[in-house]
Structure formats: structure tokens, C-alpha cells
Write a protein that holds these residues in place. Structure first.
Motif, PDB file in Angstrom:
ATOM      1  N   TRP A  28       0.873  -1.176   0.000  1.00  0.00           N
ATOM      2  CA  TRP A  28       0.000   0.000   0.000  1.00  0.00           C
ATOM      3  C   TRP A  28       0.911   1.228   0.000  1.00  0.00           C
ATOM      4  CZ3 TRP A  28      -4.244   1.567   4.137  1.00  0.00           C
ATOM      5  CH2 TRP A  28      -4.992   2.617   3.618  1.00  0.00           C
ATOM      6  N   PRO A  29       1.235   1.730  -1.213  1.00  0.00           N
ATOM      7  CA  PRO A  29       2.130   2.886  -1.296  1.00  0.00           C
ATOM      8  C   PRO A  29       1.534   4.099  -0.588  1.00  0.00           C
ATOM      9  CG  PRO A  29       1.782   1.900  -3.471  1.00  0.00           C
ATOM     10  CD  PRO A  29       0.793   1.267  -2.538  1.00  0.00           C
ATOM     11  N   VAL A  30       2.389   4.940  -0.024  1.00  0.00           N
ATOM     12  CA  VAL A  30       1.959   6.205   0.574  1.00  0.00           C
ATOM     13  C   VAL A  30       2.240   7.307  -0.431  1.00  0.00           C
ATOM     14  CG1 VAL A  30       2.446   7.904   2.383  1.00  0.00           C
ATOM     15  CG2 VAL A  30       2.269   5.478   2.972  1.00  0.00           C
ATOM     16  N   LEU A  31       1.227   8.086  -0.768  1.00  0.00           N
ATOM     17  CA  LEU A  31       1.397   9.225  -1.671  1.00  0.00           C
ATOM     18  C   LEU A  31       0.884  10.476  -0.983  1.00  0.00           C
ATOM     19  CD1 LEU A  31       0.548   6.713  -3.992  1.00  0.00           C
ATOM     20  CD2 LEU A  31       1.543   8.587  -5.267  1.00  0.00           C
ATOM     21  N   THR A  32       1.804  11.349  -0.619  1.00  0.00           N
ATOM     22  CA  THR A  32       1.462  12.544   0.146  1.00  0.00           C
ATOM     23  C   THR A  32       2.205  13.743  -0.407  1.00  0.00           C
ATOM     24  OG1 THR A  32       1.194  11.212   2.148  1.00  0.00           O
ATOM     25  CG2 THR A  32       1.391  13.577   2.445  1.00  0.00           C
ATOM     26  N   ALA A  33       1.454  14.814  -0.711  1.00  0.00           N
ATOM     27  CA  ALA A  33       2.064  16.025  -1.240  1.00  0.00           C
ATOM     28  C   ALA A  33       2.610  16.922  -0.132  1.00  0.00           C
ATOM     29  CB  ALA A  33       1.044  16.800  -2.080  1.00  0.00           C
ATOM     30  N   GLU A  34       2.069  16.759   1.074  1.00  0.00           N
ATOM     31  CA  GLU A  34       2.445  17.646   2.178  1.00  0.00           C
ATOM     32  C   GLU A  34       3.299  16.884   3.192  1.00  0.00           C
ATOM     33  OE1 GLU A  34      -0.640  16.304   1.299  1.00  0.00           O
ATOM     34  OE2 GLU A  34      -1.970  17.208   2.767  1.00  0.00           O
ATOM     35  N   CYS A  77      -5.367   3.969  -7.574  1.00  0.00           N
ATOM     36  CA  CYS A  77      -4.563   5.193  -7.639  1.00  0.00           C
ATOM     37  C   CYS A  77      -4.235   5.497  -9.095  1.00  0.00           C
ATOM     38  CB  CYS A  77      -3.280   5.034  -6.835  1.00  0.00           C
ATOM     39  SG  CYS A  77      -2.160   6.440  -7.014  1.00  0.00           S
ATOM     40  N   SER A 113      -8.449  19.154   3.805  1.00  0.00           N
ATOM     41  CA  SER A 113      -7.700  18.483   4.860  1.00  0.00           C
ATOM     42  C   SER A 113      -7.117  19.511   5.816  1.00  0.00           C
ATOM     43  CB  SER A 113      -6.551  17.678   4.250  1.00  0.00           C
ATOM     44  OG  SER A 113      -7.035  16.772   3.311  1.00  0.00           O
ATOM     45  N   TYR A 117      -4.706  20.568   1.849  1.00  0.00           N
ATOM     46  CA  TYR A 117      -5.022  19.791   0.628  1.00  0.00           C
ATOM     47  C   TYR A 117      -6.514  19.862   0.370  1.00  0.00           C
ATOM     48  CZ  TYR A 117      -5.282  15.583  -2.407  1.00  0.00           C
ATOM     49  OH  TYR A 117      -5.484  14.698  -3.436  1.00  0.00           O
ATOM     50  N   HIS A 146      -1.464   7.054   6.051  1.00  0.00           N
ATOM     51  CA  HIS A 146      -2.591   6.806   5.146  1.00  0.00           C
ATOM     52  C   HIS A 146      -3.786   7.709   5.455  1.00  0.00           C
ATOM     53  CE1 HIS A 146      -0.778   3.607   2.883  1.00  0.00           C
ATOM     54  NE2 HIS A 146      -0.523   2.894   3.964  1.00  0.00           N
ATOM     55  N   ARG A 151      -9.793   9.888   7.133  1.00  0.00           N
ATOM     56  CA  ARG A 151      -9.685  10.331   5.745  1.00  0.00           C
ATOM     57  C   ARG A 151     -11.035  10.174   5.056  1.00  0.00           C
ATOM     58  NH1 ARG A 151      -5.646   6.877   2.419  1.00  0.00           N
ATOM     59  NH2 ARG A 151      -6.253   8.340   0.782  1.00  0.00           N
ATOM     60  N   PHE A 159      -7.946   7.562  -6.385  1.00  0.00           N
ATOM     61  CA  PHE A 159      -7.739   7.706  -4.937  1.00  0.00           C
ATOM     62  C   PHE A 159      -7.300   9.105  -4.500  1.00  0.00           C
ATOM     63  CE2 PHE A 159      -5.949   5.346  -1.019  1.00  0.00           C
ATOM     64  CZ  PHE A 159      -7.203   5.216  -0.464  1.00  0.00           C
ATOM     65  N   SER A 162      -9.775  10.860  -2.401  1.00  0.00           N
ATOM     66  CA  SER A 162      -9.949  10.424  -1.011  1.00  0.00           C
ATOM     67  C   SER A 162      -8.979  11.187  -0.117  1.00  0.00           C
ATOM     68  CB  SER A 162      -9.722   8.913  -0.905  1.00  0.00           C
ATOM     69  OG  SER A 162     -10.703   8.215  -1.656  1.00  0.00           O
ATOM     70  N   LYS A 164      -6.783  12.676   2.570  1.00  0.00           N
ATOM     71  CA  LYS A 164      -6.286  12.226   3.868  1.00  0.00           C
ATOM     72  C   LYS A 164      -6.407  13.368   4.878  1.00  0.00           C
ATOM     73  CE  LYS A 164      -2.216  10.598   2.130  1.00  0.00           C
ATOM     74  NZ  LYS A 164      -1.030   9.687   2.054  1.00  0.00           N
TER      75      LYS A 164
HETATM   76  N1  MTE Z   1      -4.232  15.363   2.292  1.00  0.00           N
HETATM   77  C1  MTE Z   1      -3.865  14.598   1.255  1.00  0.00           C
HETATM   78  N2  MTE Z   1      -4.715  13.663   0.817  1.00  0.00           N
HETATM   79  C2  MTE Z   1      -4.370  12.885  -0.234  1.00  0.00           C
HETATM   80  C3  MTE Z   1      -3.136  13.056  -0.892  1.00  0.00           C
HETATM   81  C4  MTE Z   1      -2.265  14.046  -0.406  1.00  0.00           C
HETATM   82  O1  MTE Z   1      -1.163  14.261  -0.933  1.00  0.00           O
HETATM   83  N3  MTE Z   1      -2.655  14.772   0.669  1.00  0.00           N
HETATM   84  N4  MTE Z   1      -2.803  12.278  -1.969  1.00  0.00           N
HETATM   85  C5  MTE Z   1      -3.911  11.670  -2.695  1.00  0.00           C
HETATM   86  C6  MTE Z   1      -3.424  10.672  -3.606  1.00  0.00           C
HETATM   87  S1  MTE Z   1      -2.731  11.212  -5.057  1.00  0.00           S
HETATM   88  C7  MTE Z   1      -3.581   9.346  -3.369  1.00  0.00           C
HETATM   89  S2  MTE Z   1      -3.200   8.171  -4.510  1.00  0.00           S
HETATM   90  C8  MTE Z   1      -4.041   8.877  -2.059  1.00  0.00           C
HETATM   91  C9  MTE Z   1      -2.940   8.069  -1.447  1.00  0.00           C
HETATM   92  O2  MTE Z   1      -3.370   7.549  -0.237  1.00  0.00           O
HETATM   93  P1  MTE Z   1      -2.347   6.602   0.527  1.00  0.00           P
HETATM   94  O3  MTE Z   1      -1.104   7.413   0.775  1.00  0.00           O
HETATM   95  O4  MTE Z   1      -3.060   6.188   1.750  1.00  0.00           O
HETATM   96  O5  MTE Z   1      -2.078   5.454  -0.413  1.00  0.00           O
HETATM   97  O6  MTE Z   1      -4.361   9.917  -1.154  1.00  0.00           O
HETATM   98  C10 MTE Z   1      -4.928  11.048  -1.726  1.00  0.00           C
HETATM   99  N5  MTE Z   1      -5.254  11.963  -0.660  1.00  0.00           N
END
Ligand code: MTE
Ligand code: MO
Length: 200
Positions: A28-34, A77, A113, A117, A146, A151, A159, A162, A164
């Protein structure tokens, strides 16, 4: 066991996989911009505001006192991994909207968020049993990476919808694009239509 290789990961023929997606299996990759916030449940609250009759904020305890529900299904995703047969638990967005009461002009939602975000959704994509605010994954508390403590979960769309660490849903009478949507990603993001980027 001669058949063992055929029941493992990365089958591409699984009918649950939208076009261009692969099965990430247990990953389950983590993808977070912040920067990942470290939010304790007591610090979290959920607000529904904007075009609603009764703008409402729920604490952790108040949110847990609402009728709870589980989602069983798949997440996708835009970076092409999918996770099949996952379980999340929390409360449906329908339950929050039953309390807040959308006004007739409300057509869209902007999810925000605690980090700032944002992501936008048509109201129809978060109503009718299609979206949840979740705090468990596989029966365990959702980890901070996650999106824990809480979330958004909109599993029928890519995704990134969705959000976070979600803390706010704002109902609007127009579409207001969020973080990834203004950065070239599709406004709606239906994985079955491969709506990855603007113009897809
Ligand atoms: N607050 C916030 N929510 C976010 C993101 C983020 O960067 N910040 N990334 C989104 C993206 S691009 C994806 S694919 C999923 C990744 O969730 P995961 O890290 O639990 O896999 O969260 C989404 N929700
Ligand atoms: Mo993503």
C-alpha cells in the motif's frame, strides 16, 4: 503446488482492475504532497458547511456515535496501482448530510484536509452510499501516513479524491477545483473511463 503461481499477485486479467491498473497485492504505497500531520483523535473534528441548512461540526466522539458502516471493495490510484478487496470503517457521507441537510442549490463538494489539501467532487459522487469518512483499515486504526486519524474514502473514483486528514466538506453551487485538479488531473477521475488527466 503446480497452480500456486496463478493465484498470486499482479494478475492483469482480474475483472476488478480498471484499464491500465495493476494489483499491488499487499503493498500500500503512501502518496502525500504535504508533510504528514501528527493529529491526535481529540484534535480532529469534521465540519460540513457551505450550502447546508445546519452547518455541523462533529468531534471524534460525536462522529463515532453516528451509525457506522464499512466499505468492502477496491481502490485505484492514478499512478496505476490498485488494491483489491480492502475494508475501511467509519461513517457514510450520507449520514453527515442527513444531519447537515444540503440546500437545493448544492451541486458540488470541496473536501479540505487539515494540511490545506483540497479535492472537488460532484455532490452525486459522495451521496447514495458512495463515500465515507473512515478511521479504520482492515479493522485497525488508520495510520497517519494513510490519512489517520480520519480520511475521506471515495473508492469509485481515483484515490486522489480520497483526501487524507479530512476535516471539512463544503457544499457549493458550482465546481471549485482542488489541489491536483488545478495541477493537470481530471476534474472527476473515474478509473473505469481512465479519466486521469485534464481532457481525458
Ligand atoms: N491530504 C492529502 N490527501 C491525499 C493526498 C495528499 O497528498 N494529501 N494524496 C492523494 C493521492 S494522489 C492518493 S493516490 C491517495 C494516497 O493515499 P495513501 O497514501 O493512503 O495510499 O491519497 C490522496 N489523498
Ligand atoms: Mo494518487
Amino acid at each position: 503446488m503446480a497452480t500456486r503461481g496463478f493465484i498470486g499477485r499482479k494478475r492483469s486479467g482480474d475483472p476488478r482492475l480498471p484499464p491500465g491498473q495493476y494489483d499491488a497485492g499487499d503493498d500500500w504505497p503512501v502518496l502525500t504532497a504535504e508533510v504528514t500531520p501528527n493529529l491526535r483523535p481529540e484534535q480532529w473534528s469534521m465540519s460540513v458547511d457551505g450550502l447546508v441548512e445546519t452547518p455541523t461540526t462533529w468531534s471524534w466522539e460525536e462522529a463515532h456515535a453516528l451509525p457506522q458502516s464499512e466499505f468492502h471493495g477496491d481502490i485505484h490510484c492514478v499512478t496505476t496501482w490498485s488494491k483489491l478487496g480492502v475494508t475501511f470503517g467509519g461513517v457514510s457521507v450520507d449520514e453527515l448530510l442527513t444531519v447537515a441537510g444540503p440546500r437545493p442549490g448544492a451541486t458540488h463538494v470541496l473536501a479540505t484536509s487539515t494540511t490545506g489539501y483540497t479535492t472537488n467532487l460532484p455532490l452525486a459522487d459522495v451521496t447514495g452510499g458512495k463515500a465515507w469518512v473512515v478511521w479504520t483499515f482492515g479493522g485497525q486504526p488508520l495510520s497517519s501516513g494513510h490519512g489517520g486519524p480520519v480520511r475521506l474514502l471515495v473508492p469509485h473514483l481515483y484515490f486522489w479524491k480520497s483526501a487524507k486528514w479530512v476535516t471539512r466538506l463544503t457544499l457549493l453551487d458550482h465546481d471549485q477545483r482542488g489541489f491536483w485538479e488545478v495541477n493537470g488531473y481530471h476534474d472527476r477521475g473515474d478509473p473505469w473511463l481512465e479519466q486521469r488527466y485534464t481532457g481525458d
